[in-house]
Design a protein around this motif. Structure first.
Motif, PDB file in Angstrom:
ATOM      1  N   VAL A   1      15.913 -15.605  38.383  1.00 24.50           N
ATOM      2  CA  VAL A   1      16.281 -15.785  36.976  1.00 24.50           C
ATOM      3  C   VAL A   1      17.048 -17.091  36.834  1.00 24.50           C
ATOM      4  N   SER A   2      17.038 -17.650  35.627  1.00 24.53           N
ATOM      5  CA  SER A   2      17.648 -18.964  35.423  1.00 24.53           C
ATOM      6  C   SER A   2      19.155 -18.949  35.661  1.00 24.53           C
ATOM      7  N   GLU A   3      19.806 -17.813  35.361  1.00 28.28           N
ATOM      8  CA  GLU A   3      21.258 -17.728  35.543  1.00 28.28           C
ATOM      9  C   GLU A   3      21.654 -17.535  37.001  1.00 28.28           C
ATOM     10  N   LYS A   4      20.668 -17.247  37.858  1.00 24.91           N
ATOM     11  CA  LYS A   4      20.897 -17.002  39.291  1.00 24.91           C
ATOM     12  C   LYS A   4      21.751 -15.762  39.552  1.00 24.91           C
ATOM     13  N   ALA A   5      21.889 -14.909  38.559  1.00 26.59           N
ATOM     14  CA  ALA A   5      22.643 -13.667  38.726  1.00 26.59           C
ATOM     15  C   ALA A   5      22.215 -12.691  37.644  1.00 26.59           C
ATOM     16  N   ILE A   6      22.307 -11.409  37.941  1.00 26.76           N
ATOM     17  CA  ILE A   6      21.972 -10.381  36.956  1.00 26.76           C
ATOM     18  C   ILE A   6      23.148  -9.432  36.782  1.00 26.76           C
ATOM     19  N   ARG A   7      23.267  -8.908  35.578  1.00 21.28           N
ATOM     20  CA  ARG A   7      24.326  -7.954  35.242  1.00 21.28           C
ATOM     21  C   ARG A   7      23.753  -6.548  35.255  1.00 21.28           C
ATOM     22  N   ARG A   8      24.506  -5.628  35.843  1.00 25.55           N
ATOM     23  CA  ARG A   8      24.112  -4.227  35.826  1.00 25.55           C
ATOM     24  C   ARG A   8      25.296  -3.407  35.325  1.00 25.55           C
ATOM     25  N   LEU A   9      24.977  -2.377  34.557  1.00 25.03           N
ATOM     26  CA  LEU A   9      26.004  -1.492  34.013  1.00 25.03           C
ATOM     27  C   LEU A   9      26.120  -0.269  34.913  1.00 25.03           C
ATOM     28  N   LYS A  10      27.336   0.026  35.349  1.00 25.63           N
ATOM     29  CA  LYS A  10      27.536   1.156  36.254  1.00 25.63           C
ATOM     30  C   LYS A  10      28.683   2.045  35.795  1.00 25.63           C
ATOM     31  N   LEU A  11      28.601   3.290  36.227  1.00 31.51           N
ATOM     32  CA  LEU A  11      29.682   4.251  36.020  1.00 31.51           C
ATOM     33  C   LEU A  11      30.312   4.560  37.366  1.00 31.51           C
ATOM     34  N   GLY A  12      31.621   4.505  37.418  1.00 31.15           N
ATOM     35  CA  GLY A  12      32.345   4.912  38.614  1.00 31.15           C
ATOM     36  C   GLY A  12      33.398   5.930  38.231  1.00 31.15           C
TER      37      GLY A  12
END
Length: 362
Positions: free
Chosen positions: A258-269
């Motif tokens: 991806v162009s941003e070189k990083a991806i965001r993921r939503l998690k529950l802890g």
């Protein structure tokens, strides 16, 4: 320490000033001394102070400063000039102003203006350190015209807003967790390798590093939620138990595709810490979450890796994909965080749940 030509102490920055330089109602001459790590910011601060004194009737005199082999005079009122086109101003404000009216509005805001065809060369006053982009000058035009003279305009298209799917999911889970007696916490996405890996008993895996971290506490972006929650428990280890907390937050993973070189993921802890904390307790929490998300047919497989106790942890699978894991935290990990109470924890990848539900819908 700053001393004068007679070696009398003027100031001990940034701790305290000398009584020799104490101000009173009879003070006529004021020497302004500014220390800092950024010369541009220091000059802007000095300009704001000296122009304020000048506006109150004071006389500003320059001082020759010799520093690092260079000589300069301060205050320096030479400020950056800006070029903006009249059509840019009109486009942003949605108006059709004559160039003379734009000039008048800018002069009302105390800018000096030169006109070259349709281009305006704007010279802000030296105390306007807030001018950082041409859009700031457009805002000054609007203020100079007075906002009340701007006529509201009905949008040409009618649209209806709605909550983002992530927000809907978060609200469902938040209601469930609060109903189960958990308290929500919010942590920074920034963390460090020691807390992310070493104190959790796991090997480092790919992560996003901060190029120029200002603190050793914040050197990377987190890749999972549990270390943040363990840190919360560590800070509150002398508080009353049981302690049950949860967080719904972002984690960041490197991604070269991806162009941003990083991806965001939503998690529950979530973590539950008290004398009777167990795998059974955290499993019941997981079941309630998935039930409210209308997820069935999931599988549990043994998860014999840190930070959990072997035989007392499980990985959660749904539709052939791993949703996360849960279990009892290993005593060795509890010791690293300074915790004495048994602790059970879970982490669920909410982004995967969204992806699977979207695939099913399509």
């Amino acid at each position: 320490m700053i001393v004068d030509s007679r070696y009398e102490v003027l100031s001990f920055p940034p701790i305290i000033n000398s009584t020799l330089t104490e101000l009173s109602e009879e003070t006529k001459n004021i020497f302004i001394e500014i220390t800092g790590t950024d010369l541009d910011s220091m000059n802007k601060t000095l300009n704001i102070l000296t122009t304020a004194f000048s506006d109150m009737g004071g006389k500003v005199e320059r001082v020759e400063v010799r520093y690092d082999g260079k000589t300069m005079e301060t205050p320096n009122y030479d400020v950056r000039s800006w070029r903006i086109r009249s059509n840019y101003v009109n486009e942003v404000l949605g108006l059709n102003l004559e160039i003379e009216k734009i000039v008048k509005a800018l002069k009302t805001m105390r800018h000096d203006v030169e006109v070259m065809d349709e281009t305006l060369i704007v010279h802000p006053p030296p105390y306007r350190a807030d001018i950082m982009h041409p859009i700031d000058l457009v805002e000054d035009v609007a203020i100079g015209l007075r906002y009340s003279t701007l006529k509201p305009k009905q949008p040409e298209t009618l649209t209806y807003g709605r909550l983002h799917p992530d927000t809907i999911l978060e609200e469902i889970i938040r209601e469930v967790m609060i109903g189960l007696g958990y308290t929500e916490v919010m942590n920074f996405t920034l963390t460090n390798e020691r807390e992310e890996y070493e104190k959790m008993g796991v090997d480092p895996h790919p992560h996003v590093k901060i190029l120029n971290p200002v603190s050793a506490e914040y050197t990377i972006l987190r890749t999972w939620i549990l270390p943040s929650l363990m840190k919360n428990l560590s800070y509150n280890r002398r508080s009353l138990y049981p302690q049950r907390i949860f967080e719904i937050g972002d984690v960041i993973h490197p991604a070269e595709d991806v162009s941003e070189k990083a991806i965001r993921r939503l998690k529950l802890g979530a973590v539950s810490s008290h004398k009777d904390s167990s795998y059974s307790e955290i499993k019941s929490v997981m079941e309630e979450i998935l039930r409210n998300l209308m997820i069935d047919g999931y599988e549990l497989k043994p998860y014999d890796l840190m930070p959990f106790i072997a035989g007392r942890a499980a990985e959660i699978f749904w539709m052939g994909r791993s949703l996360g894991f849960m279990g009892e935290i290993h005593p060795e990990i509890l010791t690293k965080w300074g915790l004495t109470m048994p602790t059970a924890a879970l982490e669920i990848d909410l982004t995967i749940i969204q992806e699977i539900k979207l695939e099913q819908k399509n």
